[in-house]
Design an enzyme around this catalytic site. Structure first.
Site, mmCIF file in Angstrom:
data_model
loop_
_atom_site.group_PDB
_atom_site.id
_atom_site.type_symbol
_atom_site.label_atom_id
_atom_site.label_comp_id
_atom_site.label_asym_id
_atom_site.label_seq_id
_atom_site.Cartn_x
_atom_site.Cartn_y
_atom_site.Cartn_z
ATOM 1 N N THR A 31 -5.122 22.960 -27.710
ATOM 2 C CA THR A 31 -4.846 21.528 -27.894
ATOM 3 C C THR A 31 -4.915 20.824 -26.534
ATOM 4 O O THR A 31 -5.483 19.733 -26.417
ATOM 5 C CB THR A 31 -3.457 21.325 -28.553
ATOM 6 O OG1 THR A 31 -3.318 22.254 -29.626
ATOM 7 C CG2 THR A 31 -3.312 19.912 -29.100
ATOM 8 N N GLY A 82 1.041 21.710 -25.516
ATOM 9 C CA GLY A 82 1.096 22.062 -26.934
ATOM 10 C C GLY A 82 2.350 22.859 -27.251
ATOM 11 O O GLY A 82 3.246 23.008 -26.420
ATOM 12 N N ASP A 84 3.729 26.221 -30.221
ATOM 13 C CA ASP A 84 3.417 27.105 -31.351
ATOM 14 C C ASP A 84 4.226 26.706 -32.583
ATOM 15 O O ASP A 84 3.762 26.876 -33.710
ATOM 16 C CB ASP A 84 3.693 28.556 -30.951
ATOM 17 C CG ASP A 84 2.808 28.958 -29.784
ATOM 18 O OD1 ASP A 84 1.576 28.894 -29.939
ATOM 19 O OD2 ASP A 84 3.332 29.276 -28.699
ATOM 20 N N GLY A 96 2.462 31.217 -26.801
ATOM 21 C CA GLY A 96 1.399 31.947 -27.500
ATOM 22 C C GLY A 96 0.255 32.298 -26.559
ATOM 23 O O GLY A 96 -0.416 33.318 -26.725
ATOM 24 N N GLU A 103 4.854 26.861 -17.653
ATOM 25 C CA GLU A 103 5.025 25.671 -18.504
ATOM 26 C C GLU A 103 6.456 25.149 -18.401
ATOM 27 O O GLU A 103 6.695 23.943 -18.308
ATOM 28 C CB GLU A 103 4.690 26.013 -19.954
ATOM 29 C CG GLU A 103 3.208 26.300 -20.165
ATOM 30 C CD GLU A 103 2.861 26.818 -21.550
ATOM 31 O OE1 GLU A 103 1.677 26.813 -21.879
ATOM 32 O OE2 GLU A 103 3.766 27.220 -22.301
HETATM 33 C C1 5RP Z 1 0.630 28.521 -24.197
HETATM 34 C C2 5RP Z 1 1.373 27.616 -25.100
HETATM 35 C C3 5RP Z 1 0.583 26.711 -25.973
HETATM 36 O O1 5RP Z 1 1.003 25.411 -25.770
HETATM 37 C C4 5RP Z 1 0.792 27.103 -27.407
HETATM 38 O O2 5RP Z 1 0.480 28.479 -27.559
HETATM 39 C C5 5RP Z 1 -0.078 26.259 -28.351
HETATM 40 O O3 5RP Z 1 -1.414 26.617 -28.184
HETATM 41 P P1 5RP Z 1 -2.590 25.916 -28.961
HETATM 42 O O4 5RP Z 1 -2.648 24.491 -28.508
HETATM 43 O O5 5RP Z 1 -3.816 26.714 -28.566
HETATM 44 O O6 5RP Z 1 -2.314 26.032 -30.453
HETATM 45 O O7 5RP Z 1 2.586 27.595 -25.160
HETATM 46 O O8 5RP Z 1 1.497 29.394 -23.510
#
Ligand code: 5RP
Length: 217
Positions: A31, A82, A84, A96, A103
Site C-alpha cells: 500500500t 499501512g 495488517d 507483515g 516503523e
Molecule cells: C510492514 C507492514 C505493512 O504496513 C503491513 O504489512 C501492510 O502491508 P501491505 O500494505 O503490503 O498490505 O507493517 O512491516
C-alpha cells in the site's frame, strides 16, 4: 475492484495529508508503494523523506526523493504507513513485511500517523492476523516459550532476517482484547526488540480503500 486497486486508492488519497516543504515519514509495504508513486508526483515540493525500511528507501531514491537519516531530523509532521489489521480504536497489527521496529520508531517521532489500508484490513478484534514479534536471534526459543505462557502459538518466520539483523516470530491464536496491555507485556520479555501491536501509538487518521474509492476517518 481488486484488493490492490483499493490499496492504490488509499495510497493516492493520502497525498492530501502531505504538506509542502516538509520531510515525510514513509512506511513499508504494497500500500505504501502506491503512496510513494503518488508522492513522486510532488517530489519537487517536499524536502524529502525518512524511511522505515531498505525497500522503501530504494524506491524513494529511484524516484529521486532524498532520504534522510532519522537522527538528522527533529520533527516529522506525518508518517504514512499501512497495516495488517486495524480496529475501531485505530489500534493496529503491523509487521507483515518485517519492518515493524523501524516503523514504530518513525511513527513515534511523527506528529500524525496516517494509516492507509484496503477495506479487508478492518476488524472488530485484533489477532486473526498472526502478531509479528521481532526478536534478538539468541533469544528466539526463550521468547517463544514466554509467548506460549501468554497464550500464543509462536511460529518462527524461517528465512527472514530483519533490516536490523533480527528474526521474527509470528504469534497465532491471539484474540487481542486489550491491545495496550498486550503490547506492553510482550515488549517486556527479554530479547524482544518490539512487537507489531501499534496501540500505545495508534493511527490519527485512517484512509480506507473501498470499491467506491477512498474513505477517510
Ligand atoms: C510492514 C507492514 C505493512 O504496513 C503491513 O504489512 C501492510 O502491508 P501491505 O500494505 O503490503 O498490505 O507493517 O512491516
Amino acid at each position: 475492484m481488486t484488493q490492490d486497486e483499493m490499496k492504490k486508492a488509499a495510497g493516492w488519497a493520502a497525498l492530501d495529508y502531505v504538506q509542502k516543504d516538509t520531510i515525510v515519514g514513509v512506511g513499508t509495504g504494497s500500500t505504501v508503494n502506491h503512496f510513494i508513486d503518488a508522492l513522486a508526483t510532488m517530489k519537487n515540493q517536499i524536502i524529502g523523506a525518512v524511511s522505515s525500511s531498505e525497500a522503501s528507501t530504494e524506491k524513494l531514491l529511484a524516484y529521486g526523493i532524498e532520504v534522510f537519516d532519522l537522527n538528522s531530523v527533529d520533527q516529522l509532521s506525518i508518517y504514512v504507513d499501512g497495516a495488517d489489521e486495524i480496529n475501531g480504536q485505530n489500534h493496529m497489527i503491523k509487521g507483515g513485511g518485517a519492518a515493524l521496529t523501524r516503523e514504530k520508531i518513525v511513527a513515534a517521532v511523527a506528529e500524525k500517523f496516517i494509516c492507509i489500508v484496503d477495506n479487508t484490513k478492518q476488524v472488530d478484534v485484533l489477532g486473526e492476523f498472526p502478531l509479528p514479534v521481532e526478536v534478538i536471534p539468541m533469544a528466539r526459543s526463550y521468547v517463544a516459550r514466554e509467548l506460549v505462557k501468554q497464550g500464543g502459538d509462536p511460529v518462527y518466520r524461517e528465512g527472514v532476517v530483519t533490516d536490523n539483523g533480527n528474526v521474527i516470530l509470528d504469534v497465532h491464536s491471539m484474540k487481542i482484547i486489550n491491545p495496550l496491555e498486550m503490547e506492553r507485556d510482550i515488549n517486556a520479555i527479554a530479547g524482544v526488540v518490539t512487537n507489531g501491536l501499534f496501540a500505545a501509538r495508534g493511527a490519527d487518521h485512517v484512509v480506507i480503500g473501498t470499491p467506491e474509492g477512498a474513505l477517510k476517518r
